[in-house]
Design an enzyme around this catalytic site. Sequence first.
Site, short mmCIF file in Angstrom:
data_model
loop_
_atom_site.label_atom_id
_atom_site.label_comp_id
_atom_site.label_asym_id
_atom_site.label_seq_id
_atom_site.Cartn_x
_atom_site.Cartn_y
_atom_site.Cartn_z
N HIS A 140 5.31 36.82 10.53
CA HIS A 140 4.73 35.50 10.30
C HIS A 140 5.60 34.76 9.29
O HIS A 140 6.66 35.27 8.90
CB HIS A 140 3.28 35.64 9.82
CG HIS A 140 3.12 36.58 8.66
ND1 HIS A 140 3.66 36.34 7.42
CD2 HIS A 140 2.50 37.80 8.57
CE1 HIS A 140 3.37 37.34 6.60
NE2 HIS A 140 2.67 38.24 7.28
N HIS A 190 7.07 36.69 6.25
CA HIS A 190 8.26 37.48 6.55
C HIS A 190 9.48 36.56 6.75
O HIS A 190 10.58 36.85 6.29
CB HIS A 190 8.06 38.30 7.84
CG HIS A 190 6.93 39.27 7.81
ND1 HIS A 190 5.81 39.13 8.61
CD2 HIS A 190 6.72 40.40 7.09
CE1 HIS A 190 4.99 40.14 8.38
NE2 HIS A 190 5.50 40.92 7.47
N SER A 204 -0.21 39.74 8.42
CA SER A 204 -0.27 40.26 9.80
C SER A 204 -1.71 40.55 10.18
O SER A 204 -2.11 40.43 11.34
CB SER A 204 0.56 41.54 9.93
OG SER A 204 1.87 41.28 9.52
#
Length: 269
Positions: free
Chosen positions: A30, A33, A181
Amino acid sequence: MIIFKSINKLKEKVNIMANVGFVPTMGSLHKGHISLIKNSKQKCTKTLVSIFVNPSQFNKSADYRKYPRNLNNDLKILKKLKVDYLLIPSINDVYQTKKQMKIKINNKDKILCSKYRPGHFEGVLGVISVFLKNIKAKYMFLGNKDFQQIYLIKKYLGNKFKTKIVVCKTIRFKNSLAYSSRNNLLSRKNIKNGILISNIIKKFHNQIFKDFSKIKEIKNIKHKISSICSRVEYLEIRNKKNLKSNINKNNFKIFVAYYLDNVRLIDNF
Ligand code: AMP
């Protein structure tokens, strides 16, 4: 992007002594990251991302099984970002012995997530230790969202490896919910609840910053949050330098872990 399924192959092919930035992840990528990857691309000549859902850091096997996995979408994101190397190792490739899976931590560090998820950080330290031993990257990029994780990695592994840690800020939706996540596992209603909770804590943080005596409101805030989620695991204010309870206006940080149905979220402000 070159994809490696084994750490040894990666070591053979890539000159990891060069200016390589390493971004370890568990996938389901996402914007959090992505921001770590962009930081690495800016600072380093090559960027290596790993995707490995590390079994030894899950204290409940059901949580490991249901952890969101999204490899096809991850590959699209990484290719678009022009990441140089991707490591997707198997469990047997990462761990040759069971002993490597965990590194012991002192009882006095068993606070916050370490208290409520026994064995979790031992597993995180285990996998990061294996990675750093093999991948001698110049920098490793980690997100501030996992504040205690960074604290423990620096404390237990900082002197063992030359890799320098670069701490990156927490990326949030405009409504202040942090990207995670695990958000993939939330119902619409629970996403709204997560947004409410992060706004309550953000506001509380600002109030304390303006008037430190407001810290005494913590019980009320916990009560308020409890009425929105299934369970507050902890809501604590600690010193961000050493995670101890000697706090003041300039060193305090609020840490939270809570459940929305059976999905556990953490954050810090
Ligand atoms: P994970 O895939 O959850 O193990 O996370 C991999 C890395 O991404 C860790 O260093 C996390 O701290 C970081 N990360 C996760 N969420 C965020 C976020 N919302 N903002 C910035 N970094 C994040």
